[in-house]
Design a protein around this motif. Sequence first.
Motif, PDB file in Angstrom:
ATOM      1  N   ARG A  22      84.262  30.866  41.558  1.00 52.35           N
ATOM      2  CA  ARG A  22      83.124  31.219  42.417  1.00 52.35           C
ATOM      3  C   ARG A  22      83.413  31.022  43.897  1.00 52.35           C
ATOM      4  NH1 ARG A  22      78.799  26.277  41.356  1.00 52.35           N
ATOM      5  NH2 ARG A  22      80.289  24.578  41.675  1.00 52.35           N
ATOM      6  N   ILE A  58      81.366  34.035  45.361  1.00 55.14           N
ATOM      7  CA  ILE A  58      80.217  34.449  44.544  1.00 55.14           C
ATOM      8  C   ILE A  58      79.401  33.216  44.131  1.00 55.14           C
ATOM      9  CG2 ILE A  58      81.154  36.634  43.696  1.00 55.14           C
ATOM     10  CD1 ILE A  58      82.060  35.163  41.167  1.00 55.14           C
ATOM     11  N   LEU A  95      73.617  35.122  41.837  1.00 59.24           N
ATOM     12  CA  LEU A  95      74.719  35.808  41.167  1.00 59.24           C
ATOM     13  C   LEU A  95      75.036  35.114  39.844  1.00 59.24           C
ATOM     14  CD1 LEU A  95      77.159  36.521  44.151  1.00 59.24           C
ATOM     15  CD2 LEU A  95      75.399  37.986  43.188  1.00 59.24           C
ATOM     16  N   LEU A 110      73.240  42.955  46.169  1.00 60.71           N
ATOM     17  CA  LEU A 110      74.640  42.575  45.962  1.00 60.71           C
ATOM     18  C   LEU A 110      75.562  43.596  46.608  1.00 60.71           C
ATOM     19  CD1 LEU A 110      73.021  41.487  43.307  1.00 60.71           C
ATOM     20  CD2 LEU A 110      75.300  41.280  42.317  1.00 60.71           C
ATOM     21  N   GLN A 154      81.006  42.411  44.695  1.00 63.46           N
ATOM     22  CA  GLN A 154      80.455  41.326  43.888  1.00 63.46           C
ATOM     23  C   GLN A 154      80.088  41.819  42.494  1.00 63.46           C
ATOM     24  OE1 GLN A 154      77.274  40.262  46.615  1.00 63.46           O
ATOM     25  NE2 GLN A 154      78.297  38.352  47.153  1.00 63.46           N
ATOM     26  N   LYS A 173      83.202  42.056  40.426  1.00 61.75           N
ATOM     27  CA  LYS A 173      83.682  40.735  40.003  1.00 61.75           C
ATOM     28  C   LYS A 173      82.860  40.198  38.832  1.00 61.75           C
ATOM     29  CE  LYS A 173      85.408  39.678  44.638  1.00 61.75           C
ATOM     30  NZ  LYS A 173      85.123  38.981  45.924  1.00 61.75           N
TER      31      LYS A 173
END
Length: 508
Positions: free
Chosen positions: A356, A361, A366, A434, A438, A441
């Motif tokens: 993270r 993130i 998230l 977002l 992101q 991912k």
Amino acid sequence: MLNLNNAFDTVEVRESLKVAALDIGSNSFHLVVARIVAGSVQILHRVKQKVRLADGLGLDGSLSQEAQQRGLDTLATIAESLQDFAPESVRVVATHTLRKASNAKDFLQAAKKVFPFPIEVISGAEEARLIYQGVAHTNHQTGQRLVVDIGGGSTEFIIGDGFETKVLRSLQMGCVSYTNKFFKQGEIKAKYFSKAITSAQQELEMIDKKFNQLGWKACIGTSGTIKSIIELASQLDSTNRENCVSLTDLKILMDLCCAAGNSNDLKLEGLSDDRRPVFAAGLSILIAVFKSLNITEMEFSSAALREGVLYEMGDQLAQKDIRQRSAESLATRYDVDIEQAKRVLNTTMVLFHQVRKAWDISYPELKSLLGWSALLHEVGLHINTRGIQRHSSYILQNIDLPGFGQEQQNVLATLVRFHRKKIRSTEIAEFTLLQQSQVFKLIALLRLGVLLNIKRQDDILPDIKIAVEDKKIILTFPEDWLSQKPVFSADLEREVDYLKDIDIKLQY
């Protein structure tokens, strides 16, 4: 002698949480700043800006540049007063106009340049639920109650008991949209009132039977429209209780409007200049509501959408996360394999916590979206094993999920849509909450969580290390473990090709 230098030195300071909620409405933008101390919300500051966003909604469904600029200018001003707030302590929700505008994404993209907090466009049902929560936390009547909120572009109706909602509805009628449709150039005539009331009653045909069958002990109105009407009704010779309005009062106010002939000449004491242009439209909607729902009396609550948002932001006040209730209900309805859902969640979270920071993130939302997608990725199995990812995505995108905003549901649907098989990056929409990188991912982490649990068994996975370098994932397994798992190795080899479509390189 009083020593002010030592005042309050011995007073115990309890931990508090400072939060802010912004309601981007069709008529006004409302900001409320509060602190949450010992489970109670203490309002510190309120800001109301008249923007009339709905005025710019054209017949083609697009939002005019002038309306967009008014909104952007207001957001820039509000951003100055939120400079010291962390992202997780501010929640911004947008309602009817941005739900309906065909070019809402253009506005939301432009807003990012002047406003540092993500904007959620929430569904009508979610708006109604949050309105009810604001009322429920500040009004303490017992028994079933009806809550009505007249906004600029839509009107929300809720029946609930305590903190629980029983039915939620949002209808396409509001004081700004009805002004533009029935009271153009400010003209107020009896025939215009008649048309507006009839139109509203036609909308109400979708809910009146069910609502009247359920019934209620108390009727509560919220929003600036109803507040203005009740304040003006209190000046009439009425036998109503204080802070209440009856149908007789509404008809008297309608006659006064018609006598004025034009909103510019509507000189009712206490009616503000910014409320005057849309007053007749709001009044016509409320008259229709009283008639169709057989309401005898309505009282006013100052708490509404933004207060509902505030109360949900305080973990101290949440008896149980509404999103958890929604997810559990969905899992029950679609017979989700709970053990498998937990396996995927646990593995996905192990991977998430290792990357993270390096992948930037860490934002709690998230993590939440990734977690809910892991738990709900197989809801589509109830429909068919073949194409489960498409079925799961469709359900999550279209079902009513209280607690999740419209874009949050779309994010969940996107993550789940690509949790297995090929990834089609061209089908991944751009989001306002977002960044696309992101989303990519999160998709990669969910896919690995699913892939590593494909055997649907406990205690078969070893300790797995994951590291990331920009767009590269490096998985490390214990020595010789993969050589004894040829199927896992083949699945990972295939995943290398799949992840290339979102520009992520997998190495193991």
